[in-house]
Design a protein around this motif. Structure first.
Motif, PDB file in Angstrom:
ATOM      1  N   UNK A 150      -7.640  -7.270  -6.492  1.00 37.21           N
ATOM      2  CA  UNK A 150      -6.507  -6.498  -5.988  1.00 37.21           C
ATOM      3  C   UNK A 150      -5.933  -7.174  -4.757  1.00 37.21           C
ATOM      4  N   UNK A 151      -4.627  -7.100  -4.599  1.00 37.43           N
ATOM      5  CA  UNK A 151      -3.966  -7.675  -3.432  1.00 37.43           C
ATOM      6  C   UNK A 151      -3.323  -6.565  -2.617  1.00 37.43           C
ATOM      7  N   UNK A 152      -2.871  -6.919  -1.431  1.00 34.91           N
ATOM      8  CA  UNK A 152      -2.171  -5.962  -0.578  1.00 34.91           C
ATOM      9  C   UNK A 152      -0.676  -6.124  -0.771  1.00 34.91           C
ATOM     10  N   UNK A 153       0.028  -5.001  -0.934  1.00 36.54           N
ATOM     11  CA  UNK A 153       1.471  -5.027  -1.144  1.00 36.54           C
ATOM     12  C   UNK A 153       2.148  -4.120  -0.122  1.00 36.54           C
ATOM     13  N   UNK A 154       3.321  -4.525   0.326  1.00 35.92           N
ATOM     14  CA  UNK A 154       4.143  -3.672   1.186  1.00 35.92           C
ATOM     15  C   UNK A 154       5.070  -2.844   0.308  1.00 35.92           C
ATOM     16  N   UNK A 155       5.018  -1.522   0.480  1.00 31.11           N
ATOM     17  CA  UNK A 155       5.853  -0.600  -0.295  1.00 31.11           C
ATOM     18  C   UNK A 155       6.857   0.074   0.637  1.00 31.11           C
ATOM     19  N   UNK A 177      14.055   1.250  -3.382  1.00 35.09           N
ATOM     20  CA  UNK A 177      12.632   0.900  -3.348  1.00 35.09           C
ATOM     21  C   UNK A 177      12.443  -0.607  -3.398  1.00 35.09           C
ATOM     22  N   UNK A 178      11.335  -1.066  -2.832  1.00 28.71           N
ATOM     23  CA  UNK A 178      10.955  -2.471  -2.932  1.00 28.71           C
ATOM     24  C   UNK A 178       9.452  -2.586  -2.744  1.00 28.71           C
ATOM     25  N   UNK A 179       8.839  -3.517  -3.460  1.00 23.37           N
ATOM     26  CA  UNK A 179       7.414  -3.811  -3.335  1.00 23.37           C
ATOM     27  C   UNK A 179       7.251  -5.322  -3.262  1.00 23.37           C
ATOM     28  N   UNK A 180       6.586  -5.791  -2.218  1.00 22.53           N
ATOM     29  CA  UNK A 180       6.390  -7.233  -2.028  1.00 22.53           C
ATOM     30  C   UNK A 180       4.910  -7.493  -1.746  1.00 22.53           C
ATOM     31  N   UNK A 181       4.270  -8.380  -2.527  1.00 19.66           N
ATOM     32  CA  UNK A 181       2.852  -8.678  -2.283  1.00 19.66           C
ATOM     33  C   UNK A 181       2.666  -9.556  -1.051  1.00 19.66           C
ATOM     34  N   UNK A 182       1.557  -9.345  -0.362  1.00 18.70           N
ATOM     35  CA  UNK A 182       1.203 -10.177   0.777  1.00 18.70           C
ATOM     36  C   UNK A 182       0.507 -11.449   0.298  1.00 18.70           C
ATOM     37  N   UNK A 183       0.760 -12.551   0.974  1.00 18.05           N
ATOM     38  CA  UNK A 183       0.136 -13.815   0.590  1.00 18.05           C
ATOM     39  C   UNK A 183      -1.366 -13.800   0.826  1.00 18.05           C
TER      40      UNK A 183
END
Length: 222
Positions: A150-155, A177-183
Motif C-alpha cells: 500500500x502507498x500513501x495518497x493525498x486526497x 476531487x483529486x487523488x495523487x500518490x506520494x513517491x
C-alpha cells in the motif's frame, strides 16, 4: 526535639536535592524539543482554453468551511476511513482553510481573465462569491493491489458554490476531487502529493468559475 527536627530537615533537604536533577532534566527536554517543520503549498497555473471568454465578474473568495479535524495547521493522515491522526513534527504554515483560500485567489489571478479576485474582508463590492466545503484534505493509505504494498495518497475533495454577491443566490455548484500518490513515505514527498492534488483541484475550480462567471456576468462588447 532538636534531633528530631534536624532529622526531618535532612530528609526534606535530601528529597529536594533528589528532585532537583529531575526538574533540571525536564526543563532541558522542553527547551531542546525541536520545533515542527512548516510546509507551504503552491498556487496552480491553470491552462485556459484558447478562445475562452473573459469574465466581467469580480470574485471574492471566502474561506471554505471544514470539520474541526481539518481546520488546523496540523497535517492530516487517515489510516482508515474512521480514524484521523496527524503527522508528528510537521505543520502547515497556516490553518488549512485560510491557506486554501489564499491559494484559490492566486490561482484565479493566474488565469488572467478576471477583472478582480480578492480574499474576504476587503470590503470591496464584488459580483460573485466563491465558497464551499472541504470534505477531505488528507493523506490516506491506498488499497494494496495484488502483492504490491500500500502507498500513501493525498486526497482532496471540495464541494464548491458560486454565489451572486448581491443576494447570495447560488449561481452554480459542483464537487471537485483529486487523488495523487506520494513517491515515498517521506514528509517532503507526502507534501508534494498534497501540493499536486490541491493544484489540480484549484485549477479546475478556476476554469469552472471563469466559465460560470462569464455566463452569469457576460462581458459587454467594447
Amino acid at each position: 526535639m532538636a534531633v528530631i527536627g534536624f532529622g526531618k530537615f535532612c530528609r526534606a533537604a535530601g528529597l529536594l536535592l533528589a528532585l532537583a536533577p529531575l526538574g533540571g532534566c525536564a526543563l532541558a527536554n522542553v527547551a531542546s524539543e525541536p520545533p515542527p517543520s512548516l510546509y507551504v503549498l503552491t498556487a496552480a497555473a491553470p491552462v485556459v482554453p484558447e478562445g475562452a471568454a473573459a469574465a466581467a465578474a469580480q470574485v471574492v473568495v471566502e474561506p471554505f468551511t471544514a470539520p474541526a479535524a481539518i481546520d488546523t495547521t496540523r497535517i492530516v493522515f487517515q489510516p482508515s476511513p474512521n480514524e484521523i491522526k496527524y503527522y508528528a513534527g510537521a505543520r502547515w504554515s497556516d490553518r488549512a482553510p485560510r491557506m486554501i483560500a489564499a491559494l484559490t485567489v492566486e490561482t484565479l489571478h493566474r488565469t488572467g481573465r478576471f477583472p478582480a479576485a480578492i480574499g474576504a474582508g476587503s470590503g470591496a463590492r464584488m459580483d460573485l462569491a466563491l465558497t464551499g466545503d472541504i470534505r477531505q484534505f488528507a493523506a490516506m493509505r491506498s488499497a494494496a493491489q495484488g502483492f504490491g504494498a500500500a502507498t500513501t495518497e493525498a486526497h482532496v475533495v471540495f464541494f464548491v458554490r458560486l454565489l451572486r454577491a448581491s443576494d447570495r443566490a447560488i449561481v452554480a455548484s459542483r464537487e471537485f476531487t483529486a487523488t495523487v500518490p506520494s513517491a515515498s513515505g517521506k514528509m517532503t514527498d507526502i507534501v508534494a502529493a498534497y501540493d499536486a492534488a490541491l493544484g489540480q483541484v484549484l485549477a479546475e475550480i478556476a476554469l469552472w468559475t471563469l466559465d460560470e462567471g462569464a455566463k452569469a456576468f457576460p462581458k459587454r462588447p467594447s
